[in-house]
Scaffold this motif. Sequence first.
Motif, PDB file in Angstrom:
ATOM      1  N   VAL A  27       0.841  -1.201   0.000  1.00 38.02           N
ATOM      2  CA  VAL A  27       0.000   0.000   0.000  1.00 38.02           C
ATOM      3  C   VAL A  27       0.875   1.248   0.000  1.00 38.02           C
ATOM      4  N   SER A  28       1.954   1.232   0.766  1.00 41.63           N
ATOM      5  CA  SER A  28       2.878   2.358   0.775  1.00 41.63           C
ATOM      6  C   SER A  28       3.492   2.585  -0.598  1.00 41.63           C
ATOM      7  N   LEU A  29       3.886   1.502  -1.259  1.00 44.04           N
ATOM      8  CA  LEU A  29       4.464   1.598  -2.596  1.00 44.04           C
ATOM      9  C   LEU A  29       3.474   2.203  -3.588  1.00 44.04           C
ATOM     10  N   ILE A  30       2.241   1.764  -3.535  1.00 42.73           N
ATOM     11  CA  ILE A  30       1.218   2.290  -4.442  1.00 42.73           C
ATOM     12  C   ILE A  30       0.973   3.768  -4.175  1.00 42.73           C
ATOM     13  N   LEU A  31       0.821   4.130  -2.903  1.00 45.39           N
ATOM     14  CA  LEU A  31       0.612   5.544  -2.562  1.00 45.39           C
ATOM     15  C   LEU A  31       1.795   6.410  -2.995  1.00 45.39           C
ATOM     16  N   LEU A  32       2.989   5.918  -2.755  1.00 49.14           N
ATOM     17  CA  LEU A  32       4.182   6.704  -3.056  1.00 49.14           C
ATOM     18  C   LEU A  32       4.361   6.910  -4.556  1.00 49.14           C
ATOM     19  N   THR A  33       4.197   5.862  -5.326  1.00 47.66           N
ATOM     20  CA  THR A  33       4.443   5.988  -6.763  1.00 47.66           C
ATOM     21  C   THR A  33       3.354   6.773  -7.489  1.00 47.66           C
ATOM     22  N   THR A  34       2.192   6.897  -6.905  1.00 47.33           N
ATOM     23  CA  THR A  34       1.124   7.697  -7.521  1.00 47.33           C
ATOM     24  C   THR A  34       1.073   9.111  -6.972  1.00 47.33           C
ATOM     25  N   ASN A  35       1.992   9.454  -6.096  1.00 43.82           N
ATOM     26  CA  ASN A  35       1.993  10.764  -5.449  1.00 43.82           C
ATOM     27  C   ASN A  35       2.651  11.797  -6.368  1.00 43.82           C
ATOM     28  N   TYR A  55      14.714  13.276  -2.708  1.00 46.46           N
ATOM     29  CA  TYR A  55      15.634  12.181  -2.395  1.00 46.46           C
ATOM     30  C   TYR A  55      15.135  11.305  -1.249  1.00 46.46           C
ATOM     31  N   GLY A  56      14.523  11.879  -0.242  1.00 48.70           N
ATOM     32  CA  GLY A  56      14.013  11.084   0.875  1.00 48.70           C
ATOM     33  C   GLY A  56      12.943  10.096   0.430  1.00 48.70           C
ATOM     34  N   TYR A  57      12.123  10.500  -0.522  1.00 52.18           N
ATOM     35  CA  TYR A  57      11.086   9.604  -1.036  1.00 52.18           C
ATOM     36  C   TYR A  57      11.687   8.539  -1.951  1.00 52.18           C
ATOM     37  N   ARG A  58      12.754   8.872  -2.650  1.00 53.66           N
ATOM     38  CA  ARG A  58      13.447   7.858  -3.452  1.00 53.66           C
ATOM     39  C   ARG A  58      14.016   6.763  -2.549  1.00 53.66           C
ATOM     40  N   LEU A  60      12.939   5.997   0.421  1.00 51.06           N
ATOM     41  CA  LEU A  60      11.786   5.256   0.939  1.00 51.06           C
ATOM     42  C   LEU A  60      11.332   4.221  -0.083  1.00 51.06           C
ATOM     43  N   LEU A  61      11.299   4.594  -1.354  1.00 48.37           N
ATOM     44  CA  LEU A  61      10.909   3.655  -2.399  1.00 48.37           C
ATOM     45  C   LEU A  61      11.875   2.470  -2.456  1.00 48.37           C
ATOM     46  N   ALA A  62      13.163   2.752  -2.403  1.00 51.88           N
ATOM     47  CA  ALA A  62      14.162   1.679  -2.470  1.00 51.88           C
ATOM     48  C   ALA A  62      14.029   0.726  -1.287  1.00 51.88           C
ATOM     49  N   THR A  63      13.884   1.267  -0.089  1.00 55.04           N
ATOM     50  CA  THR A  63      13.774   0.396   1.089  1.00 55.04           C
ATOM     51  C   THR A  63      12.456  -0.377   1.072  1.00 55.04           C
ATOM     52  N   THR A  64      11.412   0.234   0.559  1.00 55.04           N
ATOM     53  CA  THR A  64      10.124  -0.457   0.475  1.00 55.04           C
ATOM     54  C   THR A  64      10.205  -1.625  -0.491  1.00 55.04           C
ATOM     55  N   VAL A  65      10.811  -1.420  -1.646  1.00 53.88           N
ATOM     56  CA  VAL A  65      10.941  -2.504  -2.633  1.00 53.88           C
ATOM     57  C   VAL A  65      11.813  -3.637  -2.079  1.00 53.88           C
TER      58      VAL A  65
END
Length: 175
Positions: A27-35, A55-58, A60-65
């Motif tokens: 859910v976090s990944l979906i929310l983040l990538t559509t933000n 950069y902080g969101y990038r 977050l994306l890497a750690t989430t994946v």
Amino acid sequence: MAPPPPYMSCRIAALFLRVLTFVCLLVSLILLTTNKIEEDIDFETIFKVRFNDIYGYRYLLATTVLGMAYTLLQIAFTRITLYSISTGNRIISGDGSVTFDFYGDKVTSYLLATGSAAAFAVTKELKRSERIEGVEDSIDKFLNKGYACASLVLIGFVCTAMLSAFSFNSLPKKV
């Protein structure tokens, strides 16, 4: 019908926590990538911001994946272990899988914690920064989604940290 053995209950609880972690991270990944924000400031200027501009969101994306990949791998291993316990056939034997669980849970939980902290920090800094007139509501919505993503990853961290405690108790006691 007899209750399941204690080690089976721990495995079922671990599977539940892993599934909960995976759902939170997904859910976090979906929310983040559509933000994203796309606003017309005036007739000539369009204000665009996507999550990957920060950069902080990038991070977050890497750690989430990475967390999702590890959790999916562990869900498969846990299902195989539950199947082997229920049928009586040992597919995976030895202390290697328990050690992998322990260190993998440790590394993944630290990654998720730092990814969540980075997203919280950058969102807090952006909330305090100067605003562009005409797009305040869009920026607030964008940053609130950032907080939501970081919160979901933080929940994933808590679940993975609890799994790390479970796997610590499963480590062989060698003197």
